[in-house]
Design a protein around this motif. Sequence first.
Motif, mmCIF file in Angstrom:
data_model
loop_
_atom_site.group_PDB
_atom_site.id
_atom_site.type_symbol
_atom_site.label_atom_id
_atom_site.label_comp_id
_atom_site.label_asym_id
_atom_site.label_seq_id
_atom_site.Cartn_x
_atom_site.Cartn_y
_atom_site.Cartn_z
ATOM 1 N N GLY A 48 0.761 -1.298 -0.145
ATOM 2 C CA GLY A 48 -0.129 -0.126 -0.017
ATOM 3 C C GLY A 48 0.676 1.320 -0.091
ATOM 4 N N PHE A 49 2.031 1.026 0.185
ATOM 5 C CA PHE A 49 3.191 2.212 0.167
ATOM 6 C C PHE A 49 3.691 2.656 -1.269
ATOM 7 N N GLU A 50 4.006 3.667 -1.612
ATOM 8 C CA GLU A 50 4.623 4.137 -2.785
ATOM 9 C C GLU A 50 5.990 4.324 -2.517
ATOM 10 N N LYS A 51 6.998 4.053 -3.565
ATOM 11 C CA LYS A 51 8.413 4.541 -3.151
ATOM 12 C C LYS A 51 8.640 5.730 -2.541
ATOM 13 N N GLU A 52 8.062 6.985 -2.819
ATOM 14 C CA GLU A 52 8.235 8.318 -2.632
ATOM 15 C C GLU A 52 7.816 8.321 -1.038
ATOM 16 N N GLU A 53 7.305 7.501 -0.407
ATOM 17 C CA GLU A 53 6.701 7.508 0.923
ATOM 18 C C GLU A 53 7.689 6.742 1.866
ATOM 19 N N ILE A 54 8.699 6.302 1.214
ATOM 20 C CA ILE A 54 9.582 5.540 2.066
ATOM 21 C C ILE A 54 10.930 6.254 2.138
ATOM 22 N N SER A 55 11.648 6.018 3.243
ATOM 23 C CA SER A 55 12.969 6.580 3.361
ATOM 24 C C SER A 55 13.796 5.706 4.095
ATOM 25 N N VAL A 56 15.030 5.527 3.759
ATOM 26 C CA VAL A 56 16.079 4.635 4.239
ATOM 27 C C VAL A 56 17.310 5.283 4.742
ATOM 28 N N HIS A 57 18.006 5.180 5.957
ATOM 29 C CA HIS A 57 18.999 5.944 6.263
ATOM 30 C C HIS A 57 20.029 4.968 6.870
#
Length: 134
Positions: A48-57
């Motif tokens: 249900g998530f889009e790539k733009e809604e995810i962040s990885v650090h």
Amino acid sequence: MNLLPKNEWLDGEDLVGKLMNTFWDDRKMSVDIRDLDDYYEVKADLPGFEKEEISVHYSNDLLSIDAEHTAENEVKDDGRFVRRERSSSAYRRQFVVKNIIEEKISAKFKNGVLTLQLPKADDEEKKNKAITID
């Protein structure tokens, strides 16, 4: 006066406590981490998530995965709402992963699954780090 029968599943814990304990288990981001020869593979389920809604650090041996999604059903406002719903989801998971080559970390997002590859640092890279003396 006990008018209701005693339920065994409520012993030692109230109903709200039992429901809240299982509620957060269902709301976690499911993550699998595999230790392969040259890298760690991390797979996180984010349907249900889009790539733009995810962040990885990745910083100081700490891998952070954050995802935030808000959905609102658009309905013409005729002034007579009987029901109108909005939903919001936010997930955050963090893992300590040491001896990683930061600049070679890769990420892909496909079909609701985030896949990360975290290359392991060689023993040579760990041993031969030059230190500048001021």
